[in-house]
Design a protein around this motif. Structure first.
Motif, PDB file in Angstrom:
ATOM      1  N   TYR A 269     -12.609  35.331  11.412  1.00 21.41           N
ATOM      2  CA  TYR A 269     -11.359  36.049  11.092  1.00 21.41           C
ATOM      3  C   TYR A 269     -11.281  36.658   9.687  1.00 21.41           C
ATOM      4  CZ  TYR A 269      -9.811  33.537  15.258  1.00 21.41           C
ATOM      5  OH  TYR A 269      -9.708  33.041  16.539  1.00 21.41           O
ATOM      6  N   LEU A 270     -12.064  36.120   8.759  1.00 23.20           N
ATOM      7  CA  LEU A 270     -11.844  36.485   7.350  1.00 23.20           C
ATOM      8  C   LEU A 270     -12.003  37.982   7.070  1.00 23.20           C
ATOM      9  CD1 LEU A 270     -11.000  35.059   4.870  1.00 23.20           C
ATOM     10  CD2 LEU A 270     -13.358  34.505   4.364  1.00 23.20           C
ATOM     11  N   GLY A 271     -13.066  38.586   7.597  1.00 24.92           N
ATOM     12  CA  GLY A 271     -13.306  40.016   7.355  1.00 24.92           C
ATOM     13  C   GLY A 271     -12.137  40.848   7.855  1.00 24.92           C
ATOM     14  N   HIS A 272     -11.634  40.523   9.051  1.00 25.18           N
ATOM     15  CA  HIS A 272     -10.512  41.278   9.631  1.00 25.18           C
ATOM     16  C   HIS A 272      -9.244  41.112   8.785  1.00 25.18           C
ATOM     17  CE1 HIS A 272     -12.845  42.142  13.200  1.00 25.18           C
ATOM     18  NE2 HIS A 272     -13.123  40.853  13.331  1.00 25.18           N
ATOM     19  N   LEU A 273      -9.025  39.858   8.324  1.00 26.08           N
ATOM     20  CA  LEU A 273      -7.826  39.621   7.506  1.00 26.08           C
ATOM     21  C   LEU A 273      -7.905  40.384   6.187  1.00 26.08           C
ATOM     22  CD1 LEU A 273      -7.229  35.788   8.045  1.00 26.08           C
ATOM     23  CD2 LEU A 273      -5.611  37.620   8.583  1.00 26.08           C
ATOM     24  N   MET A 274      -9.081  40.387   5.582  1.00 22.25           N
ATOM     25  CA  MET A 274      -9.199  41.075   4.285  1.00 22.25           C
ATOM     26  C   MET A 274      -9.131  42.589   4.444  1.00 22.25           C
ATOM     27  SD  MET A 274     -11.651  38.935   1.778  1.00 22.25           S
ATOM     28  CE  MET A 274     -13.122  39.022   2.757  1.00 22.25           C
ATOM     29  N   ARG A 275      -9.520  43.098   5.606  1.00 21.92           N
ATOM     30  CA  ARG A 275      -9.392  44.552   5.850  1.00 21.92           C
ATOM     31  C   ARG A 275      -7.971  44.931   6.259  1.00 21.92           C
ATOM     32  NH1 ARG A 275     -14.488  43.833   7.890  1.00 21.92           N
ATOM     33  NH2 ARG A 275     -13.796  43.563  10.037  1.00 21.92           N
ATOM     34  N   GLY A 276      -7.183  43.936   6.648  1.00 24.81           N
ATOM     35  CA  GLY A 276      -5.803  44.236   7.081  1.00 24.81           C
ATOM     36  C   GLY A 276      -5.743  44.694   8.524  1.00 24.81           C
ATOM     37  N   SER A 277      -6.875  44.586   9.255  1.00 27.40           N
ATOM     38  CA  SER A 277      -6.826  44.999  10.665  1.00 27.40           C
ATOM     39  C   SER A 277      -6.175  43.905  11.506  1.00 27.40           C
ATOM     40  CB  SER A 277      -8.228  45.335  11.187  1.00 27.40           C
ATOM     41  OG  SER A 277      -9.102  44.258  10.955  1.00 27.40           O
ATOM     42  N   ILE A 278      -6.170  42.661  11.005  1.00 29.26           N
ATOM     43  CA  ILE A 278      -5.315  41.634  11.604  1.00 29.26           C
ATOM     44  C   ILE A 278      -4.442  41.021  10.493  1.00 29.26           C
ATOM     45  CG2 ILE A 278      -6.929  41.128  13.489  1.00 29.26           C
ATOM     46  CD1 ILE A 278      -7.504  38.430  12.120  1.00 29.26           C
ATOM     47  N   VAL A 279      -3.327  40.429  10.919  1.00 29.18           N
ATOM     48  CA  VAL A 279      -2.327  39.909   9.979  1.00 29.18           C
ATOM     49  C   VAL A 279      -2.047  38.451  10.350  1.00 29.18           C
ATOM     50  CG1 VAL A 279       0.110  40.134   9.289  1.00 29.18           C
ATOM     51  CG2 VAL A 279      -1.281  42.188   9.661  1.00 29.18           C
ATOM     52  N   ALA A 280      -1.793  37.631   9.331  1.00 25.58           N
ATOM     53  CA  ALA A 280      -1.541  36.206   9.608  1.00 25.58           C
ATOM     54  C   ALA A 280      -0.295  35.720   8.879  1.00 25.58           C
ATOM     55  CB  ALA A 280      -2.746  35.374   9.189  1.00 25.58           C
ATOM     56  N   CYS A 281       0.153  34.540   9.277  1.00 25.31           N
ATOM     57  CA  CYS A 281       1.335  33.955   8.638  1.00 25.31           C
ATOM     58  C   CYS A 281       1.260  32.430   8.681  1.00 25.31           C
ATOM     59  CB  CYS A 281       2.604  34.436   9.337  1.00 25.31           C
ATOM     60  SG  CYS A 281       2.703  34.027  11.077  1.00 25.31           S
ATOM     61  N   THR A 282       2.174  31.803   7.974  1.00 25.69           N
ATOM     62  CA  THR A 282       2.206  30.339   7.857  1.00 25.69           C
ATOM     63  C   THR A 282       3.545  29.846   8.371  1.00 25.69           C
ATOM     64  OG1 THR A 282       0.750  30.411   5.954  1.00 25.69           O
ATOM     65  CG2 THR A 282       2.086  28.425   6.198  1.00 25.69           C
ATOM     66  N   ALA A 283       3.507  28.945   9.359  1.00 27.73           N
ATOM     67  CA  ALA A 283       4.739  28.587  10.061  1.00 27.73           C
ATOM     68  C   ALA A 283       5.056  27.103   9.973  1.00 27.73           C
ATOM     69  CB  ALA A 283       4.632  29.015  11.521  1.00 27.73           C
ATOM     70  N   LEU A 284       6.042  26.800   9.134  1.00 27.50           N
ATOM     71  CA  LEU A 284       6.571  25.436   9.055  1.00 27.50           C
ATOM     72  C   LEU A 284       7.980  25.369   9.634  1.00 27.50           C
ATOM     73  CD1 LEU A 284       5.278  25.398   5.531  1.00 27.50           C
ATOM     74  CD2 LEU A 284       5.039  23.282   6.772  1.00 27.50           C
ATOM     75  N   THR A 285       8.836  26.296   9.207  1.00 21.89           N
ATOM     76  CA  THR A 285      10.265  26.229   9.530  1.00 21.89           C
ATOM     77  C   THR A 285      10.525  26.349  11.032  1.00 21.89           C
ATOM     78  OG1 THR A 285      10.707  27.213   7.391  1.00 21.89           O
ATOM     79  CG2 THR A 285      12.510  27.261   8.970  1.00 21.89           C
ATOM     80  N   GLU A 286      11.512  25.583  11.483  1.00 22.24           N
ATOM     81  CA  GLU A 286      11.883  25.585  12.907  1.00 22.24           C
ATOM     82  C   GLU A 286      13.393  25.790  13.027  1.00 22.24           C
ATOM     83  OE1 GLU A 286      10.443  21.911  14.567  1.00 22.24           O
ATOM     84  OE2 GLU A 286       8.353  22.519  14.218  1.00 22.24           O
ATOM     85  N   PRO A 287      13.868  26.113  14.233  1.00 17.61           N
ATOM     86  CA  PRO A 287      15.319  26.277  14.378  1.00 17.61           C
ATOM     87  C   PRO A 287      16.084  25.031  13.903  1.00 17.61           C
ATOM     88  CG  PRO A 287      14.198  27.147  16.306  1.00 17.61           C
ATOM     89  CD  PRO A 287      13.135  26.506  15.460  1.00 17.61           C
ATOM     90  N   GLY A 288      15.493  23.840  14.066  1.00 16.41           N
ATOM     91  CA  GLY A 288      16.213  22.615  13.681  1.00 16.41           C
ATOM     92  C   GLY A 288      15.693  21.958  12.417  1.00 16.41           C
ATOM     93  N   ALA A 289      14.736  22.563  11.722  1.00 12.68           N
ATOM     94  CA  ALA A 289      14.164  21.926  10.527  1.00 12.68           C
ATOM     95  C   ALA A 289      13.754  22.969   9.501  1.00 12.68           C
ATOM     96  CB  ALA A 289      12.951  21.071  10.905  1.00 12.68           C
ATOM     97  N   GLY A 290      14.510  22.984   8.367  1.00 15.47           N
ATOM     98  CA  GLY A 290      14.165  23.894   7.277  1.00 15.47           C
ATOM     99  C   GLY A 290      13.726  23.089   6.074  1.00 15.47           C
ATOM    100  N   SER A 291      14.683  22.710   5.226  1.00 12.56           N
ATOM    101  CA  SER A 291      14.340  21.928   4.033  1.00 12.56           C
ATOM    102  C   SER A 291      13.689  20.594   4.396  1.00 12.56           C
ATOM    103  CB  SER A 291      15.614  21.639   3.223  1.00 12.56           C
ATOM    104  OG  SER A 291      16.237  22.839   2.854  1.00 12.56           O
ATOM    105  N   ASP A 292      14.160  19.996   5.466  1.00 15.25           N
ATOM    106  CA  ASP A 292      13.693  18.655   5.843  1.00 15.25           C
ATOM    107  C   ASP A 292      12.469  18.762   6.766  1.00 15.25           C
ATOM    108  OD1 ASP A 292      13.443  16.024   6.369  1.00 15.25           O
ATOM    109  OD2 ASP A 292      15.373  15.787   7.396  1.00 15.25           O
ATOM    110  N   LEU A 293      11.319  18.993   6.136  1.00 16.07           N
ATOM    111  CA  LEU A 293      10.105  19.280   6.910  1.00 16.07           C
ATOM    112  C   LEU A 293       9.628  18.103   7.761  1.00 16.07           C
ATOM    113  CD1 LEU A 293       7.931  21.364   4.450  1.00 16.07           C
ATOM    114  CD2 LEU A 293       9.054  22.101   6.552  1.00 16.07           C
ATOM    115  N   ALA A 294       9.950  16.889   7.315  1.00 14.57           N
ATOM    116  CA  ALA A 294       9.503  15.716   8.084  1.00 14.57           C
ATOM    117  C   ALA A 294      10.103  15.727   9.487  1.00 14.57           C
ATOM    118  CB  ALA A 294       9.903  14.439   7.345  1.00 14.57           C
TER     119      ALA A 294
END
Ligand SMILES: Cc1cc2nc3c(=O)[nH]c(=O)nc-3n(C[C@H](O)[C@H](O)[C@H](O)COP(=O)(O)OP(=O)(O)OC[C@H]3O[C@@H](n4cnc5c(N)ncnc54)[C@H](O)[C@@H]3O)c2cc1C
Length: 386
Positions: A112-137
């Motif tokens: 994936y790295l080459g594609h991500l660095m070229r911007g031909s694919i895009v990624a994200c980081t997902a922690l937050t949920e409808p029922g859990a924001g600040s309280d990640l546990a």
């Protein structure tokens, strides 16, 4: 060693210059229409990849620029002056590229790295949920062992780039009741069976951030796509969040810095009652207040950057930098907008987009309440220590 530093600073200088040109030529002409909700990811990510902005902290061995954290922040500062939301979108995808190089150099990085660095694919980081924001546990997304892999179920929301991401790093609970120790991280492709996007209708000022959510229904993740095992994922994300707090703080400073430039230029040419606005002491004092508050926030940001690059303890420094910079931007962008008169509401300026962004910055990567708690828990500020 001296040579290494010289080479690095030349590389850093050229990345900062490239970012400045990219911001002027690629972001500035688009930012106003993106701010009306007309965002097109192809106008941002691929050109950013071509300008080298998606491999800033990816090691040289993987084709990245191998910059220090402090130099990455200088690049982001150039971008955020023009559009905070676009800068957030780029850095979030970039961060996943750097994470793959570090956590999975032989398996996921080659795919994936080459594609991500070229911007031909895009990624994200997902922690937050409808029922859990600040309280990640409390996050409810589960990952259950299934043969050689994992079966993921749950929902995520308020995720930068999720509206169009091709790959997402999902944080999920592997053992009910085990709190943060049970959380693991998985790289999930958005074309996996059971992956379904859920739109998040936000203010259009944020459209270049690509905020969205998704639902996972029995999404299978091969063990090769597990990024961090239970126990390690949370340690990694806490380090990443301290870095994110620092660059979000820097990007808030960037917005105010751009606003100060715009206000100063306008105040010199706009006349009222026979002289330019900047001839009036009362008008000038508003600008002086903003410049002083900005300087204080920038000093905290620089301190946090230095600590990160030295590998030092940064939790309190990052929290303080973000606390100071976000509230400074929330206050000063409003005050600088006022100093512009009606002119500040024109689309060619970023005041309104950036005012909205400053308010979101006080939630993303740790809300103000969480940061204050972090500072209050620093042993230096406990009763008896002061
Ligand atoms: C623009 C934007 C981008 C984002 N991008 C991402 C992303 O890419 N990935 C991701 O995973 N998440 C992302 N988020 C989500 C962000 O991390 C959460 O908004 C944040 O963690 C706060 O959670 P919440 O919004 O659910 O607020 P809540 O946790 O529900 O809190 C609501 C309010 O209560 C306060 N509060 C909460 N607990 C306490 C307490 N104990 N004491 C006092 N006050 C308290 C909070 O400070 C806040 O003001 C993003 C959010 C925004 C706005």
């Amino acid at each position: 060693m001296i040579l290494d530093t010289e080479v690095l600073s030349k590389r850093a200088a050229s990345a900062i210059e490239e970012a400045d040109q990219f911001a002027q030529q690629q972001i500035a002409p688009n930012a106003a229409q993106w701010g009306q909700g007309l965002f097109d990811r192809h106008a941002l990510f691929e050109p950013a990849g071509a300008a080298g902005l998606l491999g800033l902290q990816v090691p040289l061995a993987f084709g990245g620029s191998g910059l220090s954290f402090g130099d990455k922040v200088k690049v982001l500062h150039k971008l955020a002056r023009i559009d905070f939301s676009a800068a957030m979108a780029l850095v979030n995808s970039h961060n996943v590229a750097a994470q793959l190089a570090q956590a999975s150099p032989h398996v996921l990085a080659p795919i994936y790295l080459g594609h991500l660095m070229r911007g031909s694919i895009v990624a994200c980081t997902a922690l937050t949920e409808p029922g859990a924001g600040s309280d990640l546990a409390q996050l409810q997304t589960t990952a259950i062992r299934q043969g050689d892999g994992w079966l993921l179920n749950g929902s995520k929301t308020w995720i930068i780039n999720a509206a169009h991401a091709d790959g997402v790093v999902v944080y999920a609970q592997t053992q009910a009741g085990s709190g943060v120790k049970g959380i693991a991280a998985f790289f999930i492709r958005a074309d996996s069976p059971g992956f379904e996007r859920v739109a998040v209708a936000t203010n259009s000022a944020l459209s270049s951030m690509g905020i969205g959510g998704f639902r996972l229904t029995n999404v299978y993740c091969d063990s090769s796509h597990q990024l961090y095992a239970p126990g390690k994922a949370f340690v990694d994300i806490m380090g990443a969040i301290n870095r994110a707090r620092t660059y979000v703080a820097a990007m808030c400073c960037a917005m105010v810095s751009q606003a100060l430039t715009d206000v100063s230029v306008y105040g010199h040419k706009r006349t009222a009652f026979g002289q330019s606005l900047d001839q009036y002491q009362g008008w000038r004092w508003q600008i002086a207040q903003a410049a002083t508050a900005l300087q204080a926030a920038e000093l905290l940001v620089r301190d946090a950057c230095d600590r990160i690059d030295r590998g030092g303890e940064v939790q309190t420094a990052a929290a303080q930098a973000k606390l100071c910079a976000t509230s400074m931007a929330q206050t000063q962008l409003g005050s600088l907008l006022h100093a512009m008169g009606a002119e500040g509401f024109l689309d060619r300026y970023a005041f309104l987009r950036h005012l909205t962004a400053a308010h979101t910055a006080s939630l993303a990567d740790g809300s103000t309440a969480m940061l204050l708690e972090r500072v209050a828990n620093d042993h230096r500020f406990k009763p008896g220590a002061i």
